[in-house]
Each structure stands twice: as C-alpha cells, then as structure tokens.
Design a protein around this motif. Sequence first.
Motif, PDB file in Angstrom:
ATOM      1  N   LYS A   1       0.833  -1.209   0.000  1.00  0.00           N
ATOM      2  CA  LYS A   1       0.000   0.000   0.000  1.00  0.00           C
ATOM      3  C   LYS A   1       0.866   1.256   0.000  1.00  0.00           C
ATOM      4  O   LYS A   1       0.604   2.204  -0.748  1.00  0.00           O
ATOM      5  CB  LYS A   1      -0.923  -0.013   1.220  1.00  0.00           C
ATOM      6  N   ALA A   2       1.912   1.254   0.828  1.00  0.00           N
ATOM      7  CA  ALA A   2       2.788   2.426   0.878  1.00  0.00           C
ATOM      8  C   ALA A   2       3.548   2.602  -0.432  1.00  0.00           C
ATOM      9  O   ALA A   2       3.720   3.731  -0.911  1.00  0.00           O
ATOM     10  CB  ALA A   2       3.766   2.284   2.047  1.00  0.00           C
ATOM     11  N   ILE A   3       3.976   1.490  -1.033  1.00  0.00           N
ATOM     12  CA  ILE A   3       4.693   1.587  -2.313  1.00  0.00           C
ATOM     13  C   ILE A   3       3.763   2.124  -3.395  1.00  0.00           C
ATOM     14  O   ILE A   3       4.162   2.960  -4.229  1.00  0.00           O
ATOM     15  CB  ILE A   3       5.252   0.210  -2.708  1.00  0.00           C
ATOM     16  N   LEU A   4       2.523   1.692  -3.387  1.00  0.00           N
ATOM     17  CA  LEU A   4       1.576   2.152  -4.399  1.00  0.00           C
ATOM     18  C   LEU A   4       1.256   3.632  -4.216  1.00  0.00           C
ATOM     19  O   LEU A   4       1.153   4.381  -5.202  1.00  0.00           O
ATOM     20  CB  LEU A   4       0.306   1.313  -4.324  1.00  0.00           C
ATOM     21  N   GLU A   5       1.083   4.069  -2.972  1.00  0.00           N
ATOM     22  CA  GLU A   5       0.806   5.489  -2.737  1.00  0.00           C
ATOM     23  C   GLU A   5       1.971   6.357  -3.200  1.00  0.00           C
ATOM     24  O   GLU A   5       1.770   7.433  -3.791  1.00  0.00           O
ATOM     25  CB  GLU A   5       0.534   5.712  -1.246  1.00  0.00           C
ATOM     26  N   THR A   6       3.200   5.922  -2.931  1.00  0.00           N
ATOM     27  CA  THR A   6       4.369   6.688  -3.370  1.00  0.00           C
ATOM     28  C   THR A   6       4.459   6.743  -4.892  1.00  0.00           C
ATOM     29  O   THR A   6       4.812   7.781  -5.475  1.00  0.00           O
ATOM     30  CB  THR A   6       5.645   6.064  -2.784  1.00  0.00           C
ATOM     31  N   THR A   7       4.139   5.640  -5.543  1.00  0.00           N
ATOM     32  CA  THR A   7       4.229   5.597  -7.003  1.00  0.00           C
ATOM     33  C   THR A   7       3.154   6.454  -7.654  1.00  0.00           C
ATOM     34  O   THR A   7       3.419   7.174  -8.633  1.00  0.00           O
ATOM     35  CB  THR A   7       4.115   4.150  -7.493  1.00  0.00           C
ATOM     36  N   LEU A   8       1.934   6.413  -7.126  1.00  0.00           N
ATOM     37  CA  LEU A   8       0.834   7.155  -7.750  1.00  0.00           C
ATOM     38  C   LEU A   8       0.971   8.661  -7.585  1.00  0.00           C
ATOM     39  O   LEU A   8       0.233   9.411  -8.234  1.00  0.00           O
ATOM     40  CB  LEU A   8      -0.503   6.682  -7.173  1.00  0.00           C
ATOM     41  N   ARG A   9       1.894   9.114  -6.748  1.00  0.00           N
ATOM     42  CA  ARG A   9       2.130  10.552  -6.665  1.00  0.00           C
ATOM     43  C   ARG A   9       2.725  11.098  -7.950  1.00  0.00           C
ATOM     44  O   ARG A   9       2.604  12.302  -8.233  1.00  0.00           O
ATOM     45  CB  ARG A   9       3.061  10.860  -5.488  1.00  0.00           C
ATOM     46  N   ASN A  10       3.369  10.227  -8.726  1.00  0.00           N
ATOM     47  CA  ASN A  10       3.940  10.646 -10.010  1.00  0.00           C
ATOM     48  C   ASN A  10       2.930  10.554 -11.150  1.00  0.00           C
ATOM     49  O   ASN A  10       3.283  10.847 -12.295  1.00  0.00           O
ATOM     50  CB  ASN A  10       5.160   9.790 -10.337  1.00  0.00           C
ATOM     51  N   TYR A  11       1.707  10.108 -10.846  1.00  0.00           N
ATOM     52  CA  TYR A  11       0.667   9.985 -11.865  1.00  0.00           C
ATOM     53  C   TYR A  11      -0.340  11.121 -11.704  1.00  0.00           C
ATOM     54  O   TYR A  11      -0.625  11.565 -10.586  1.00  0.00           O
ATOM     55  CB  TYR A  11      -0.049   8.635 -11.745  1.00  0.00           C
ATOM     56  N   SER A  12      -0.854  11.554 -12.804  1.00  0.00           N
ATOM     57  CA  SER A  12      -1.862  12.615 -12.786  1.00  0.00           C
ATOM     58  C   SER A  12      -3.259  12.098 -13.087  1.00  0.00           C
ATOM     59  O   SER A  12      -4.243  12.719 -12.687  1.00  0.00           O
ATOM     60  CB  SER A  12      -1.499  13.705 -13.802  1.00  0.00           C
ATOM     61  N   CYS A  13      -3.384  10.975 -13.776  1.00  0.00           N
ATOM     62  CA  CYS A  13      -4.692  10.425 -14.118  1.00  0.00           C
ATOM     63  C   CYS A  13      -4.569   8.925 -14.351  1.00  0.00           C
ATOM     64  O   CYS A  13      -3.475   8.392 -14.572  1.00  0.00           O
ATOM     65  CB  CYS A  13      -5.274  11.110 -15.363  1.00  0.00           C
ATOM     66  N   LEU A  14      -5.724   8.255 -14.312  1.00  0.00           N
ATOM     67  CA  LEU A  14      -5.806   6.811 -14.547  1.00  0.00           C
ATOM     68  C   LEU A  14      -6.931   6.554 -15.530  1.00  0.00           C
ATOM     69  O   LEU A  14      -7.988   7.204 -15.474  1.00  0.00           O
ATOM     70  CB  LEU A  14      -6.055   6.053 -13.241  1.00  0.00           C
ATOM     71  N   THR A  15      -6.723   5.566 -16.384  1.00  0.00           N
ATOM     72  CA  THR A  15      -7.712   5.207 -17.410  1.00  0.00           C
ATOM     73  C   THR A  15      -8.021   3.723 -17.304  1.00  0.00           C
ATOM     74  O   THR A  15      -7.106   2.895 -17.187  1.00  0.00           O
ATOM     75  CB  THR A  15      -7.174   5.523 -18.816  1.00  0.00           C
ATOM     76  N   THR A  16      -9.306   3.397 -17.359  1.00  0.00           N
ATOM     77  CA  THR A  16      -9.713   1.992 -17.304  1.00  0.00           C
ATOM     78  C   THR A  16      -9.168   1.239 -18.519  1.00  0.00           C
ATOM     79  O   THR A  16      -9.317   1.687 -19.661  1.00  0.00           O
ATOM     80  CB  THR A  16     -11.240   1.890 -17.271  1.00  0.00           C
ATOM     81  N   GLY A  17      -8.542   0.100 -18.249  1.00  0.00           N
ATOM     82  CA  GLY A  17      -7.962  -0.711 -19.308  1.00  0.00           C
ATOM     83  C   GLY A  17      -6.470  -0.546 -19.467  1.00  0.00           C
ATOM     84  O   GLY A  17      -5.831  -1.349 -20.153  1.00  0.00           O
ATOM     85  N   ASP A  18      -5.889   0.498 -18.852  1.00  0.00           N
ATOM     86  CA  ASP A  18      -4.444   0.700 -18.926  1.00  0.00           C
ATOM     87  C   ASP A  18      -3.723  -0.221 -17.951  1.00  0.00           C
ATOM     88  O   ASP A  18      -4.324  -0.759 -16.997  1.00  0.00           O
ATOM     89  CB  ASP A  18      -4.086   2.152 -18.615  1.00  0.00           C
ATOM     90  N   SER A  19      -2.421  -0.365 -18.159  1.00  0.00           N
ATOM     91  CA  SER A  19      -1.531  -1.118 -17.257  1.00  0.00           C
ATOM     92  C   SER A  19      -0.402  -0.182 -16.863  1.00  0.00           C
ATOM     93  O   SER A  19       0.402   0.225 -17.711  1.00  0.00           O
ATOM     94  CB  SER A  19      -0.976  -2.368 -17.947  1.00  0.00           C
TER      95      SER A  19
END
Length: 319
Positions: A129-147
């Motif tokens: 969970k902590a690794i995912l939160e740190t990584t998603l800080r570099n993301y601005s948006c998410l799209t269904t179907g992406d990897s």
Amino acid sequence: MFFNGYSYHGGTFEQSYRCYPASFIEKPQIESGDKIIMPPSALDRLASLHIDYPMLFELSNDDANRVSHCGVLEFIAEEGLIYMPYWMMENMLLHEGDIVRVKNVTLPKGKYVKLQPHTKDFLDISNPKAILETTLRNYSCLTTGDSIMVAYNNKKYYIDIVETKPSHAISIIETDCEVDFAPPLDYIEPERPAVSGTGKAAAQAEEAPVETEPKFNPFTGVGRRLDGRPGNPESSTVSSSISRDKQPAVATKSESSAAPGSSSQSTNRKSQGKLVFGSNNRPPKETQKEPAKESKQKEPEKEEPKFQAFSGKKYSLRG
C-alpha cells in the motif's frame, strides 16, 4: 463546449506528434509516472487558449484504436516530437516514430479505483500500500484498461486498471481515492479434494462405531470379601453373572436331581472364600447355629460396669 463527454474551457488544443521513448532524451524519471514531454510551441498554444491547470491530455492511436490519458512534465522537446514513458507506448501499441494525436481534456476527480496486479510477487512486498501510494504521486490520471508500471527494489511490477469511478478516466491529483485490489492474474485457487462415493462409504463406516454407545453390562464391578482377604475379581464377576443367568434355568428343569450336587458346590465355593449370589441352596442348620452361639458368648464381654457415686475411700487430715 462538450466533446465525447469531456468539457473544454476556452477552446481546444489538438495536435499530432511523432512519439519516442524517454530514453531518447535521457529522462529516466519519466518511466515512473504518466507525464510526457512536449515542444515549446504546445505551451504557447495552450497559454493562448487559457487552459485550466492541471493540464491533462488524451492520447489516441487511431491505427490501433487505443486511447489513454496523461499529464505533461516539461515543454523542451523538439518541434513535432513528444517523449513518452515506454510502458505507455506499449499500452497504446506504439513504436518509435509512430503518430499519436494529443488533445487537452478535463477529467473528474477520482473516487474509486480497482487494481489487479499481473503477478503474485507484488503482494509479497512488505508494504504494497505504501509503495503504491508513493508511485501514484507521479501519476496525474488513470484510465480503465491501462496497465501502469510500479518500480520497486530494482524490479518492475505491472498493474491493470480494472475499474475507475465516477468515469472511465479520472484525475488523481489532490483527491482522496478509494483503492481496491482484485486477485492477481496468475493466482490459482487451491483445488479441494473431491470425495468419491467409495470414500464417503468408508468414512461413514469409520464413523459408525464411534457413534454407537456402549451397552450396559450388569455385575461388571470388582468383588470384595467381608473377611478382608484378597479375592479374585474376575472369578467373582463371572460366577455372579453365571449364577444369575444360568442357574435359574437349570433349577427349573431338574430341582430334585441337582440338590445334592448343588450342596457340594456351595460348600466348595464357601471353602474357597467366594460370595455366591442367586443360589437356591440353603446352608445346613449347623452353620446357622454356630453364629448364634458365638453371639451369645460375646454378649457378656460387651457389658461395662455401671457408674456408682461416692464409692471411693475415706482419708483423714489428722493421719
């Protein structure tokens, strides 16, 4: 103005560029997020259209009919070129130098996202969970179907975006988003062993003796002698059960013929010091008289002298 469900404020920015991976510009930090590098002319056009921040874009590969969304990191690319993360090019089936169409969009803030790791190795991380939160800080948006790609401990983990709410594409900048996980793609549920018909019968047969209650067996205790001598408990229990079960039936058939034999057996049993219950033989008169004589002889011994008051000697103080 609305187009394909998205709103554009102050005009529309739409331009086609040739795409290249981040390794061509020596920007490895791009690989850990979803931001692209655009030419300076794009910044001028966006500024003239008064595009709201954060700047989000829709990427389209018309040849493969693939659509994704991203943000922008810098405006330093050569004119007519953009640089993208390599994992994003793989999602859109793009190769080096392919044409990609870029359009500015405004995405709603995300409320819910469901993720599915490709392998079970991601769940073996000490704190995913902590690794995912740190990584998603570099993301601005998410799209269904992406990897998306999560880099941790010199290893790359790919995670599918299974579902997003309230739209199929959401913004995750400065928002509280609920995250749910689906089982990994390579996860296999353990198979339960199937119980066959013969196995069930054998199991029932094994359980049957356990469920049966023990039957009541009378006179199964230990016999004790009245005179205090040690006796044989096995023979006493056997003789007691035999005398109750078998002796009445034998006595009814031939009482007259069994009389002398039974008297001899009773004397033998008494001589051995055993207690016999249920016999029809009476002891001889001599044996009945002997206890009576003994009781009469013992009666005078039990009498105690009566108390007599003032029966002591008299003494004088004068001597």
